[in-house]
Design a protein around this motif. Structure first.
Motif, PDB file in Angstrom:
ATOM      1  N   VAL A  19     -95.222  39.477  42.521  1.00 11.48           N
ATOM      2  CA  VAL A  19     -96.239  38.656  43.179  1.00 11.48           C
ATOM      3  C   VAL A  19     -97.459  39.525  43.461  1.00 11.48           C
ATOM      4  N   ALA A  20     -98.624  39.075  42.996  1.00 14.31           N
ATOM      5  CA  ALA A  20     -99.875  39.806  43.241  1.00 14.31           C
ATOM      6  C   ALA A  20    -101.051  38.952  42.798  1.00 14.31           C
ATOM      7  N   TYR A  21    -102.197  39.175  43.457  1.00 13.94           N
ATOM      8  CA  TYR A  21    -103.471  38.560  43.064  1.00 13.94           C
ATOM      9  C   TYR A  21    -103.401  37.030  43.025  1.00 13.94           C
ATOM     10  N   GLY A  22    -102.598  36.437  43.899  1.00 13.24           N
ATOM     11  CA  GLY A  22    -102.472  34.982  43.917  1.00 13.24           C
ATOM     12  C   GLY A  22    -101.629  34.417  42.801  1.00 13.24           C
ATOM     13  N   LYS A  23    -100.837  35.285  42.125  1.00 11.21           N
ATOM     14  CA  LYS A  23     -99.999  34.839  41.012  1.00 11.21           C
ATOM     15  C   LYS A  23     -98.569  35.312  41.214  1.00 11.21           C
ATOM     16  N   VAL A  24     -97.665  34.622  40.550  1.00 11.97           N
ATOM     17  CA  VAL A  24     -96.262  35.005  40.467  1.00 11.97           C
ATOM     18  C   VAL A  24     -95.962  35.237  38.989  1.00 11.97           C
ATOM     19  N   PHE A  25     -95.450  36.424  38.654  1.00 13.59           N
ATOM     20  CA  PHE A  25     -95.217  36.799  37.255  1.00 13.59           C
ATOM     21  C   PHE A  25     -93.712  36.827  36.984  1.00 13.59           C
ATOM     22  N   ILE A  26     -93.322  36.223  35.853  1.00  9.58           N
ATOM     23  CA  ILE A  26     -91.921  36.243  35.455  1.00  9.58           C
ATOM     24  C   ILE A  26     -91.824  36.515  33.958  1.00  9.58           C
ATOM     25  N   ALA A  27     -90.875  37.392  33.596  1.00  7.82           N
ATOM     26  CA  ALA A  27     -90.558  37.655  32.193  1.00  7.82           C
ATOM     27  C   ALA A  27     -89.315  36.854  31.844  1.00  7.82           C
ATOM     28  N   THR A  28     -89.297  36.219  30.677  1.00  6.55           N
ATOM     29  CA  THR A  28     -88.299  35.187  30.406  1.00  6.55           C
ATOM     30  C   THR A  28     -87.315  35.568  29.304  1.00  6.55           C
ATOM     31  N   VAL A  29     -86.197  34.834  29.277  1.00  8.72           N
ATOM     32  CA  VAL A  29     -85.167  35.086  28.281  1.00  8.72           C
ATOM     33  C   VAL A  29     -85.637  34.766  26.871  1.00  8.72           C
ATOM     34  N   ASP A  30     -86.678  33.951  26.735  1.00  8.18           N
ATOM     35  CA  ASP A  30     -87.221  33.671  25.407  1.00  8.18           C
ATOM     36  C   ASP A  30     -88.465  34.509  25.123  1.00  8.18           C
ATOM     37  N   ALA A  31     -88.511  35.681  25.748  1.00  2.00           N
ATOM     38  CA  ALA A  31     -89.512  36.706  25.434  1.00  2.00           C
ATOM     39  C   ALA A  31     -90.940  36.267  25.711  1.00  2.00           C
ATOM     40  N   ARG A  32     -91.167  35.677  26.875  1.00  2.00           N
ATOM     41  CA  ARG A  32     -92.507  35.318  27.332  1.00  2.00           C
ATOM     42  C   ARG A  32     -92.806  36.065  28.632  1.00  2.00           C
ATOM     43  N   LEU A  33     -94.068  36.243  28.920  1.00  2.00           N
ATOM     44  CA  LEU A  33     -94.520  36.685  30.233  1.00  2.00           C
ATOM     45  C   LEU A  33     -95.412  35.577  30.762  1.00  2.00           C
ATOM     46  N   VAL A  34     -95.006  34.988  31.906  1.00  2.00           N
ATOM     47  CA  VAL A  34     -95.675  33.816  32.435  1.00  2.00           C
ATOM     48  C   VAL A  34     -96.270  34.157  33.801  1.00  2.00           C
ATOM     49  N   ALA A  35     -97.520  33.750  34.016  1.00  2.00           N
ATOM     50  CA  ALA A  35     -98.171  33.881  35.312  1.00  2.00           C
ATOM     51  C   ALA A  35     -98.302  32.499  35.926  1.00  2.00           C
ATOM     52  N   LEU A  36     -97.788  32.352  37.147  1.00  2.00           N
ATOM     53  CA  LEU A  36     -97.848  31.089  37.870  1.00  2.00           C
ATOM     54  C   LEU A  36     -98.815  31.211  39.041  1.00  2.00           C
ATOM     55  N   ASP A  37     -99.448  30.117  39.403  1.00  2.00           N
ATOM     56  CA  ASP A  37    -100.269  30.091  40.610  1.00  2.00           C
ATOM     57  C   ASP A  37     -99.334  30.182  41.821  1.00  2.00           C
ATOM     58  N   ALA A  38     -99.550  31.162  42.682  1.00  3.05           N
ATOM     59  CA  ALA A  38     -98.638  31.386  43.805  1.00  3.05           C
ATOM     60  C   ALA A  38     -98.667  30.247  44.809  1.00  3.05           C
ATOM     61  N   ALA A  39     -99.745  29.467  44.839  1.00  6.31           N
ATOM     62  CA  ALA A  39     -99.856  28.374  45.801  1.00  6.31           C
ATOM     63  C   ALA A  39     -99.220  27.083  45.302  1.00  6.31           C
ATOM     64  N   THR A  40     -99.181  26.896  43.982  1.00  2.90           N
ATOM     65  CA  THR A  40     -98.714  25.622  43.439  1.00  2.90           C
ATOM     66  C   THR A  40     -97.544  25.745  42.465  1.00  2.90           C
ATOM     67  N   GLY A  41     -97.348  26.928  41.887  1.00  2.00           N
ATOM     68  CA  GLY A  41     -96.320  27.112  40.876  1.00  2.00           C
ATOM     69  C   GLY A  41     -96.721  26.668  39.488  1.00  2.00           C
ATOM     70  N   LYS A  42     -97.951  26.244  39.310  1.00  2.00           N
ATOM     71  CA  LYS A  42     -98.400  25.803  37.990  1.00  2.00           C
ATOM     72  C   LYS A  42     -98.770  27.011  37.129  1.00  2.00           C
ATOM     73  N   PRO A  43     -98.446  26.973  35.817  1.00  2.39           N
ATOM     74  CA  PRO A  43     -98.759  28.099  34.934  1.00  2.39           C
ATOM     75  C   PRO A  43    -100.259  28.376  34.854  1.00  2.39           C
ATOM     76  N   VAL A  44    -100.600  29.654  34.907  1.00  2.00           N
ATOM     77  CA  VAL A  44    -101.982  30.106  34.738  1.00  2.00           C
ATOM     78  C   VAL A  44    -102.174  30.626  33.321  1.00  2.00           C
ATOM     79  N   TRP A  45    -101.237  31.448  32.869  1.00  2.00           N
ATOM     80  CA  TRP A  45    -101.218  31.861  31.466  1.00  2.00           C
ATOM     81  C   TRP A  45     -99.785  32.166  31.049  1.00  2.00           C
ATOM     82  N   ASP A  46     -99.554  32.190  29.734  1.00  2.00           N
ATOM     83  CA  ASP A  46     -98.217  32.352  29.167  1.00  2.00           C
ATOM     84  C   ASP A  46     -98.400  33.065  27.834  1.00  2.00           C
TER      85      ASP A  46
END
Length: 599
Positions: free
Chosen positions: A133-160
């Motif tokens: 968690v940083a800069y207003g985002k939540v970052f997760i690395a996934t089992v299907d080899a993606r790195l996803v950034a979510l908006d920390a306030a809403t959970g909506k994807p910012v980039w993938d």
């Protein structure tokens, strides 16, 4: 005030605290060690010490610890996540990479992100070990080899973005020649890439690595619901090099990449021993003669990234662990030391360039990944404190290095039984302990900076390594090496290692089941550790005496954390079991605190 009204008032205060959450910036991450109230990163802070300075829950009060609330994820699968806690909000990753934001006081779900995989196959199972968690985002690395950034306030994807340019998992076991040849033995698994580790955010960069590149297949157990029966590694050109990489936190752009297998020179020095002098069963003359026949071996070299790095801000150095070479266990097509697999490595934060490495097991035949996250600490000496990095290994020793040079400072006493260590696989089967699933697996250690004790969770699981031959799809001989747990007693060990006494064992607790999940140490004189029988346990940090336990209903095979909201200290842990070890499944986050004070 009546008890129900008091609890509702406390919950209301918690919701109010969520609304005033402050952003997590570089300055806050850099000083996370001094922030006892939050749990800002996977390891609490950049040192990965997993130590909480909170004292409300202590030796005298822990007997009164009770659950405050339970969050049911709805995902019943191996649950390994470390919750990240920021200003009264828990950010929790779940199996299959779903993420939830939860009010830390009431347990109310604030938002939920449901991850839709781009491939149904998974290289390394559904578990995810946490978010950043940083800069207003939540970052997760996934089992299907993606790195996803979510908006920390809403959970909506910012980039993938894709972690690997060649995609995620590529081949199921049934699609491969050896999978077809072993169909009667129920071969499962994939070759390809994914990610399970929690990312680390430093100075605008998201650091993450890939898994699944140390190629091997799983054979299902003969008994339904039992742990995986065996793992096999086939000779041949399978797998690919792993890496750690840095991505721009704002855009997802790849900034640098460190390949865990070098393009040239991966054969190394053909070491006859480990760096600390333990003999290895190698026919070096035969390996050197075979080198010319396998010029492209490094292209399939393996080296998965299982561990969230530790970070030294003074030298701008990341410390990472690297997994097994490919093919797993079978070495006939990969002569040489197989650099930089099975190593603890130091990388420059800004460029990703290698500063030093220490290869615990050159030319690995057993699956001794450097899987438990490194931990940073200061080691007092007669000449002043030495900046050290430690790592609890699968081979059963805790290694401590000078983190500026990589020099080995000490190797601890063995924290699990060691029998036939480094004995080679054989046609008749070789019994080895610890094996690939024993010792200190991926479970993170905890470190108490006051006492200098490192707390290590580990497993005693004897393994038989057997070299076998079958006929491939075209009728040609096909060699493989199999590891299989032996049907004999196994157990766990929770060990306090005195780093200021050269790695001597201060105390050790033996547990009924192997220990996998991770440790929390607190200034209240406590060590928390979950077990496969479903208990979260608290021990006296000085003596190892058991002080408290609670049955969570499923295997507690994830690391606990502690945090504080509105003057109340909490302990939180995921309870979801682990299918590999046969521990009971579930899908709950259980949050504990002392009972509210009557007024």
């Amino acid at each position: 005030m009546p008890r129900f009204a008091l609890w509702m008032a406390v919950a209301a205060i918690g919701v109010a605290s969520v609304a005033s959450a402050a952003p997590v910036d570089d300055a806050r991450l850099a000083t996370a060690r001094q922030d006892a109230g939050d749990w800002l990163t996977y390891g609490h802070d950049y040192s990965n010490q997993r130590f909480s300075a909170l004292t409300q829950i202590n030796r005298d009060t822990v007997a009164r610890l009770v659950p405050r609330w339970i969050y049911q994820t709805g995902a019943k699968a191996s649950f390994q996540a470390t919750p990240v806690v920021v200003d009264g909000v828990i950010y929790l990753s779940m199996p299959f990479d779903h993420v939830a934001a939860i009010d830390a006081v009431s347990g109310r779900e604030l938002w939920r992100y449901t991850h839709v995989r781009r491939t149904k196959t998974m290289c390394c199972g559904p578990a995810n070990r946490g978010v950043a968690v940083a800069y207003g985002k939540v970052f997760i690395a996934t089992v299907d080899a993606r790195l996803v950034a979510l908006d920390a306030a809403t959970g909506k994807p910012v980039w993938d973005v894709a972690l690997a340019t060649d995609g995620g998992p590529t081949e199921a076991a049934s699609d491969l020649d050896e999978g077809n040849a072993m169909r009667a033995q129920a071969a499962t698994g994939t070759t390809g890439v994914g990610a399970n580790m929690a990312p680390l955010v430093v100075d605008g960069k998201v650091i993450v690595g890939i898994t699944g590149v140390g190629y091997g297949l799983h054979l299902e157990a003969e008994t339904a619901g039992a742990p995986v029966g065996a793992v096999v590694g086939f000779a041949g050109s399978y797998g690919r090099p792993g890496f750690y990489a840095a991505f721009d936190a704002r855009t997802g752009r790849r900034v640098w990449q460190f390949d865990t297998v070098p393009a040239t020179g991966w054969e190394g020095q053909f070491r006859p021993t480990t760096p600390d002098g333990v003999p290895l069963p190698r026919n070096i003359a035969r390996e050197q003669a075979a080198l010319a026949r396998f010029p492209d071996a490094a292209k399939h070299g393996g080296g998965s990234a299982w561990t969230t790095p530790a970070y030294d801000a003074d030298t701008r150095t990341l410390f990472v662990g690297i997994g097994n070479p490919s093919p797993q266990m079978d070495d006939s097509s990969r002569p040489g030391d197989n650099l930089y697999t099975m190593s603890l490595a130091a990388l420059d934060l800004d460029s990703g360039k290698l500063k030093w490495y220490y290869q615990q097991v050159p030319h690995d035949l057993w699956g001794y990944d450097v899987a438990s996250p490194p931990v940073l600490f200061d080691l007092p000496t007669a000449d002043g404190p030495v900046a050290a990095v430690g790592q609890a290994s699968k081979v059963g020793w805790f290694y401590a290095h000078d983190r500026n040079t990589g020099q080995l400072l000490f190797k601890s006493e063995a924290f699990v039984p060691q029998e036939n260590l480094f004995a080679p696989p054989s046609a008749e089967g070789t019994r080895v302990t610890p094996g690939a699933v024993g010792g200190a697996n991926w479970s993170p250690v905890a470190y108490d900076p006051a006492s200098g004790l490192a707390y290590v969770a580990a497993s005693h699981i004897p393994i038989r390594y057997t070299v076998k031959d079958i006929q491939g799809k075209d009728g040609t001989p096909l060699r493989y090496t199999e590891l299989k747990p032996i049907d004999e007693p196994n157990w766990g060990t929770l060990t306090a290692i005195a780093t200021r006494e050269g790695g001597k064992i201060r105390w050790q607790r033996k547990t009924d089941k192997p220990l996998v999940g991770g440790v929390l140490a607190t200034a209240g004189g406590l060590v928390f550790m979950g077990d496969g029988d479903g208990y979260l346990n608290a021990y006296d940090a000085d003596t190892g005496a058991p002080l408290w336990r609670f049955q969570c209903g499923a295997g507690v095979n994830a690391p606990p954390v502690s945090f504080e909201v509105n003057g109340v200290q909490y302990v939180a842990v995921a309870a979801g079991g682990n299918s590999l070890f046969g521990f009971k499944g579930g899908g709950a986050l259980v949050v504990f605190a002392l009972p509210p004070t009557r007024q």
